[in-house]
Design a protein around this motif. Structure first.
Motif, short mmCIF file in Angstrom:
data_model
loop_
_atom_site.label_atom_id
_atom_site.label_comp_id
_atom_site.label_asym_id
_atom_site.label_seq_id
_atom_site.Cartn_x
_atom_site.Cartn_y
_atom_site.Cartn_z
N TYR A 190 28.87 54.04 -35.86
CA TYR A 190 27.61 54.47 -35.26
C TYR A 190 26.91 55.53 -35.58
CZ TYR A 190 24.24 54.03 -31.66
OH TYR A 190 23.15 54.03 -30.98
N HIS A 191 26.33 55.41 -36.56
CA HIS A 191 24.99 56.53 -37.19
C HIS A 191 25.60 57.39 -38.30
CE1 HIS A 191 21.98 55.55 -33.48
NE2 HIS A 191 22.19 54.35 -34.96
N TYR A 192 26.86 56.67 -39.46
CA TYR A 192 27.67 57.85 -39.84
C TYR A 192 28.25 56.80 -41.16
CZ TYR A 192 31.79 60.04 -41.27
OH TYR A 192 33.17 59.90 -41.54
N THR A 193 27.81 57.71 -42.02
CA THR A 193 28.45 57.53 -43.33
C THR A 193 28.87 58.27 -44.23
OG1 THR A 193 28.56 55.50 -44.97
CG2 THR A 193 25.96 56.51 -44.66
N GLN A 194 30.04 58.40 -44.86
CA GLN A 194 30.50 59.18 -45.78
C GLN A 194 31.07 58.70 -46.60
OE1 GLN A 194 33.65 61.89 -44.22
NE2 GLN A 194 32.81 63.37 -45.91
N GLY A 195 30.84 59.34 -48.48
CA GLY A 195 31.13 58.95 -48.96
C GLY A 195 30.62 59.50 -50.67
N ALA A 196 30.61 58.56 -51.54
CA ALA A 196 29.97 58.78 -53.09
C ALA A 196 29.71 58.28 -54.05
CB ALA A 196 31.77 60.05 -53.88
N TRP A 197 28.29 58.19 -55.00
CA TRP A 197 28.20 57.77 -55.64
C TRP A 197 28.71 58.38 -57.33
CZ3 TRP A 197 27.19 53.87 -54.10
CH2 TRP A 197 26.40 52.22 -52.45
N LYS A 198 29.49 57.80 -57.68
CA LYS A 198 29.14 57.67 -59.81
C LYS A 198 28.05 57.64 -60.32
CE LYS A 198 32.52 57.59 -63.98
NZ LYS A 198 34.05 57.53 -64.75
N LEU A 199 27.49 57.92 -60.50
CA LEU A 199 26.23 57.60 -62.25
C LEU A 199 27.20 58.22 -63.35
CD1 LEU A 199 24.71 58.38 -59.04
CD2 LEU A 199 22.81 57.84 -60.86
N GLN A 200 26.86 56.14 -64.53
CA GLN A 200 26.93 57.07 -65.26
C GLN A 200 26.19 56.05 -67.07
OE1 GLN A 200 31.60 56.90 -67.03
NE2 GLN A 200 30.63 55.22 -67.98
N GLY A 201 25.89 57.10 -67.78
CA GLY A 201 25.04 56.65 -68.39
C GLY A 201 25.32 57.52 -69.47
N PRO A 202 23.82 57.10 -71.01
CA PRO A 202 23.97 57.80 -71.90
C PRO A 202 23.72 59.36 -72.07
CG PRO A 202 22.60 55.70 -72.40
CD PRO A 202 23.01 56.06 -71.01
N GLU A 203 24.86 60.20 -72.37
CA GLU A 203 24.34 61.22 -72.49
C GLU A 203 22.92 61.84 -72.63
OE1 GLU A 203 27.53 65.17 -73.94
OE2 GLU A 203 26.05 64.24 -75.41
N LYS A 204 22.61 61.97 -73.95
CA LYS A 204 21.21 61.42 -74.30
C LYS A 204 19.98 62.22 -73.45
CE LYS A 204 19.07 57.61 -76.01
NZ LYS A 204 19.05 57.09 -77.61
N THR A 205 20.11 61.04 -72.63
CA THR A 205 19.60 61.27 -71.29
C THR A 205 19.59 61.40 -70.12
OG1 THR A 205 19.79 58.55 -70.74
CG2 THR A 205 17.90 58.98 -72.11
#
Length: 265
Positions: A226-241
């Protein structure tokens, strides 16, 4: 395209061409197998689907271009139908050809394998793929009807998802052109516990907001209440950007107290 259910109606489902479609053939004792020839008098066409099973797409076959039975190769592992490239390449637009099946059996089809010249690119994304992309043999395209999503796999990279809503062919081309480049990744950790912050929490960062080739996926376990969230996102892509992606994520999650960590740090 026709769908014949011989588990329910083995005696009358398929007609004889020689009778002008008036008489049926009794297939009660016909035992299907992969590669088995379909008699010339059966009123069936390449791409038609014939099932002898009563559970999802088990014991289901396609009629191939040589009028042989091609057994369903269930890529879902759960008894659903996978329409293979060897069948869809026979038609200018696989989604149009199988429209009636997708409409009447919307949850039966797990995946539709597509070629680079399939009509989906013009019909759904606005234009055909460039010739240089069409001629490559290291790219596969798969449409998931349930998710309404096209998955593009380049070489050994993980499949990249493109929603039919808002995606243009250029977006797909931009991804393909950077898919094999060296990758970078960072983790966005979050712990949202206040009601006001919870209501404003934006969730996953859409790939459409990120540089070409970047994705945002759940990392590890997610917990909430209830009104609570915990976690993580992984963002991945080309190193040049990577710096551009980092700045976008930083701005997107500004004010939520997230912790952004470069993977490997």
């Amino acid at each position: 395209m026709a769908y014949f259910n011989l588990a329910i109606n083995p005696k009358d489902a398929i007609k004889l061409k020689s009778s002008g479609g008036k008489n049926s053939i009794d297939l009660t004792n016909f035992h299907p197998s992969n590669g088995k020839h379909v008699e010339d008098d059966w009123d069936v066409q390449p791409g038609d689907v014939i099932t002898w099973g009563d559970y999802r797409a088990e014991s289901t076959y396609f009629v191939d271009e040589h009028r042989r039975l091609l057994k369903n190769q269930d890529t879902s592992g759960s008894g659903y139908l996978t329409i293979p490239l060897s069948i869809t390449r026979l038609f200018s637009s696989a989604l149009k050809h199988y429209a009636s099946l997708l409409e009447h059996e919307p949850y039966l089809v797990a995946e539709i394998e597509l070629g680079p010249t399939d009509g989906i690119f013009v019909e759904k994304f606005g234009s055909p793929l460039p010739e240089a992309i069409r001629n490559r043999n290291d790219i596969s395209y798969t449409f998931n009807p349930a998710e309404i999503t096209l998955y593009v796999t380049v070489g050994r990279n993980k499949a990249y998802a493109f929603s039919l809503d808002g995606t243009k062919t250029k977006d797909i081309v931009d991804y393909i052109e950077v898919a094999n480049e060296k990758k970078a990744a960072f983790i966005v950790k979050y712990n949202i516990q206040e009601e006001e912050a919870y209501k404003k929490w934006p969730g996953s960062l859409s790939s459409s907001l990120l540089p070409a080739g970047w994705s945002c996926q759940q990392h590890g376990t997610l917990s909430g209440g209830y009104h609570y969230t915990q976690g993580a996102w992984k963002l991945q892509g080309p190193e040049k950007t990577k710096e551009g992606a980092y700045e976008i994520a930083k701005k997107y999650y500004d004010g939520f107290g997230v912790n952004i960590i470069w993977q490997g740090d």
